[in-house]
Design an enzyme around this catalytic site. Structure first.
Site, PDB file in Angstrom:
ATOM      1  N   HIS A   4       0.829  -1.210   0.000  1.00  0.00           N
ATOM      2  CA  HIS A   4       0.000   0.000   0.000  1.00  0.00           C
ATOM      3  C   HIS A   4       0.862   1.259   0.000  1.00  0.00           C
ATOM      4  CE1 HIS A   4      -3.977  -1.897   1.654  1.00  0.00           C
ATOM      5  NE2 HIS A   4      -3.481  -2.541   0.623  1.00  0.00           N
TER       6      HIS A   4
ATOM      7  N   TYR B 226      -9.193   5.005   7.804  1.00  0.00           N
ATOM      8  CA  TYR B 226      -9.315   5.315   9.233  1.00  0.00           C
ATOM      9  C   TYR B 226     -10.393   6.386   9.355  1.00  0.00           C
ATOM     10  CZ  TYR B 226      -4.784   2.999  10.089  1.00  0.00           C
ATOM     11  OH  TYR B 226      -3.758   2.089  10.196  1.00  0.00           O
TER      12      TYR B 226
ATOM     13  N   PRO C 223      -3.533  -0.173  19.131  1.00  0.00           N
ATOM     14  CA  PRO C 223      -3.364  -0.681  17.771  1.00  0.00           C
ATOM     15  C   PRO C 223      -3.394   0.373  16.662  1.00  0.00           C
ATOM     16  CG  PRO C 223      -5.556  -1.238  18.622  1.00  0.00           C
ATOM     17  CD  PRO C 223      -4.777  -0.671  19.768  1.00  0.00           C
TER      18      PRO C 223
ATOM     19  N   LYS D 262       1.602  -0.470  15.021  1.00  0.00           N
ATOM     20  CA  LYS D 262       3.041  -0.470  15.321  1.00  0.00           C
ATOM     21  C   LYS D 262       3.524  -1.703  16.092  1.00  0.00           C
ATOM     22  CE  LYS D 262       4.179   3.178  13.299  1.00  0.00           C
ATOM     23  NZ  LYS D 262       4.299   2.637  11.945  1.00  0.00           N
TER      24      LYS D 262
ATOM     25  N   TYR E  48       4.117   6.414   9.885  1.00  0.00           N
ATOM     26  CA  TYR E  48       3.294   5.281   9.500  1.00  0.00           C
ATOM     27  C   TYR E  48       4.121   4.218   8.761  1.00  0.00           C
ATOM     28  CZ  TYR E  48      -0.972   2.784   8.286  1.00  0.00           C
ATOM     29  OH  TYR E  48      -1.950   1.828   8.186  1.00  0.00           O
TER      30      TYR E  48
HETATM   31  C1  DHB Z   1      -4.879  -3.245  11.044  1.00  0.00           C
HETATM   32  C2  DHB Z   1      -4.627  -2.989  12.364  1.00  0.00           C
HETATM   33  C3  DHB Z   1      -4.263  -1.723  12.734  1.00  0.00           C
HETATM   34  O1  DHB Z   1      -4.015  -1.460  14.019  1.00  0.00           O
HETATM   35  C4  DHB Z   1      -4.120  -0.708  11.836  1.00  0.00           C
HETATM   36  O2  DHB Z   1      -3.770   0.528  12.247  1.00  0.00           O
HETATM   37  C5  DHB Z   1      -4.349  -0.973  10.519  1.00  0.00           C
HETATM   38  C6  DHB Z   1      -4.733  -2.243  10.127  1.00  0.00           C
HETATM   39  C7  DHB Z   1      -5.285  -4.599  10.643  1.00  0.00           C
HETATM   40  O3  DHB Z   1      -5.406  -5.466  11.512  1.00  0.00           O
HETATM   41  O4  DHB Z   1      -5.549  -4.825   9.456  1.00  0.00           O
END
Ligand code: DHB
Length: 377
Positions: A57, A186, A278, A282, A370
């Site tokens: 991506h 997001y 999450p 990271k 990121y």
């Molecule tokens: C996923 C988990 C994340 O914490 C994130 O920021 C983006 C994707 C995932 O599990 O696909």
């Protein structure tokens, strides 16, 4: 990964694992690999399936007020990107590599303890198939997660703990449906955050901000879809594709760090030493960065007989760990709904989303974090 890299440098290690091989290979976890993690897997010859099946991506979308805004990550970071590839797939590839390379990997172990961390010969005790075992080692790497036995084996008063618990969690679902967009979304919404992600061209992964201890029995499929469609509601009509829900889970969210990440002959890595919320994905990447530092330190001990890099392990890791903590806290604060927010707080949050999605400087700061800050070895 640590065992694999040590093996490539001719350093022997033994992995003792509580769970079964099947459990390790099937447990669904996060799924976004930073550029540096992809590079580590490539350079160490364990990226064949990632190359074939990973989804690379080059941007993400941030949404608020029914509009989505693209952050062109690769354009802002000299071509870096992330790969969407399940953590359990990485684990599968590494287990296969280690076992085919003659590695000593012991699954289904129980009743662990570690001893003599300050002495010349630390040891690990455990049982496997009803038999007791003792391993005498030069060093012990505590890669056993937040609930593992290594961190608690450090005597009281040595480790300093830093912690923040968030008043929400994520309700996650895995859906048998083609992802309806090529990149992650997001979404900030008055009803709470939602995340659109994926695992493959046929599997969509979706998350909803929920209570930290949300009772899944209160969330029949229909309620989950209603809530997802409300939060993802977009002016252009975009929404995730619906399909059978294959798996549901709730994850609490915390930020946690112990300092130092070492005591005597014990080196903590990954979730054993730090947890991030999450948002921003990271967790596994931080563990990989710890391992990169630890391997270099072990190399310098075994090849040059120097303990300097081992002594510096904790401080080198913690600089980057704290930057990832800051970023994960920031992404979490930017996107979630906080019950105690005032009208001022909420408008400031919207202004920040507006700023990040309209200023190249602000978007660049997001993008470089990121895709992953440089690993400082
Ligand atoms: C996923 C988990 C994340 O914490 C994130 O920021 C983006 C994707 C995932 O599990 O696909």
């Amino acid at each position: 990964m640590l065992s694999h890299l040590l093996h490539l440098h001719g350093i022997h290690s033994v992995i003792v694992e509580l769970r079964s091989r099947q459990h390790c290979e099937e447990r669904i976890r996060a799924g976004v690999l930073e550029q540096g993690t992809v590079d580590m897997l490539r350079q160490s010859g364990v990226a064949d399936r990632l190359e074939r099946e990973g989804l690379f991506h080059h941007g993400i979308e941030l949404g608020f007020h029914r509009q989505r805004h693209r952050i062109p990550m690769s354009e802002l970071t000299c071509g870096k990107c992330v790969a969407v590839y399940g953590q359990h797939e990485v684990v599968k590839d590494l287990i296969a590599k280690r076992i085919s390379g003659g590695g000593d990997v012991r699954f289904d172990c129980a009743r662990f303890s570690i001893q003599n961390l300050e002495g010349p010969v630390p040891s690990v005790h455990f049982e496997q198939a009803g038999q007791s075992h003792e391993l005498i080692a030069d060093y012990i790497a505590g890669c056993d997660g937040f609930h593992g036995i290594c961190r608690p084996a450090v005597p009281p008063g040595i480790l300093q703990t830093f912690e923040r618990i968030y008043p929400f969690g994520w309700l996650g679902i895995l859906v048998e449906a083609a992802p309806s967009a090529d990149e992650l979304v997001y979404m900030h919404h008055d009803r709470g955050f939602a995340l659109f992600s994926m695992r493959s061209p046929k599997l969509t992964r979706l998350y909803l901000q929920s209570k930290p201890d949300e009772d899944l029995t209160q969330w029949p499929d229909e309620r989950i879809w209603d809530e997802l469609f409300l939060r993802f509601d977009s002016a252009d009509g975009w929404r995730p594709n619906r399909g059978p829900i294959l798996q549901k889970s709730v994850t609490g969210m915390r930020s946690f760090v112990v300092e130092p990440m070492q005591f005597g002959k014990l080196f903590l890595a990954g979730d054993a030493a730090h947890i991030v919320p999450p948002t921003g994905a990271k967790g596994m990447n931080l563990a990989m960065a710890d391992v990169a530092v630890l391997v270099e330190a072990f190399k310098s001990f075994y090849k040059e007989n120097s303990t300097l890099a081992l002594e510096r392990y904790s401080s080198v890791c913690l600089r980057r760990v704290w930057k990832a903590q800051r970023f994960s806290w920031w992404m979490t604060s930017l996107l979630h709904r906080f019950e105690d927010h005032s009208g001022f707080d909420h408008r400031r949050q919207i202004a920040e989303l507006d700023y990040v999605t309209s200023s190249r400087a602000a978007a660049t700061a997001l993008a470089e974090n990121y895709v992953g800050l440089p690993m400082e070895l």
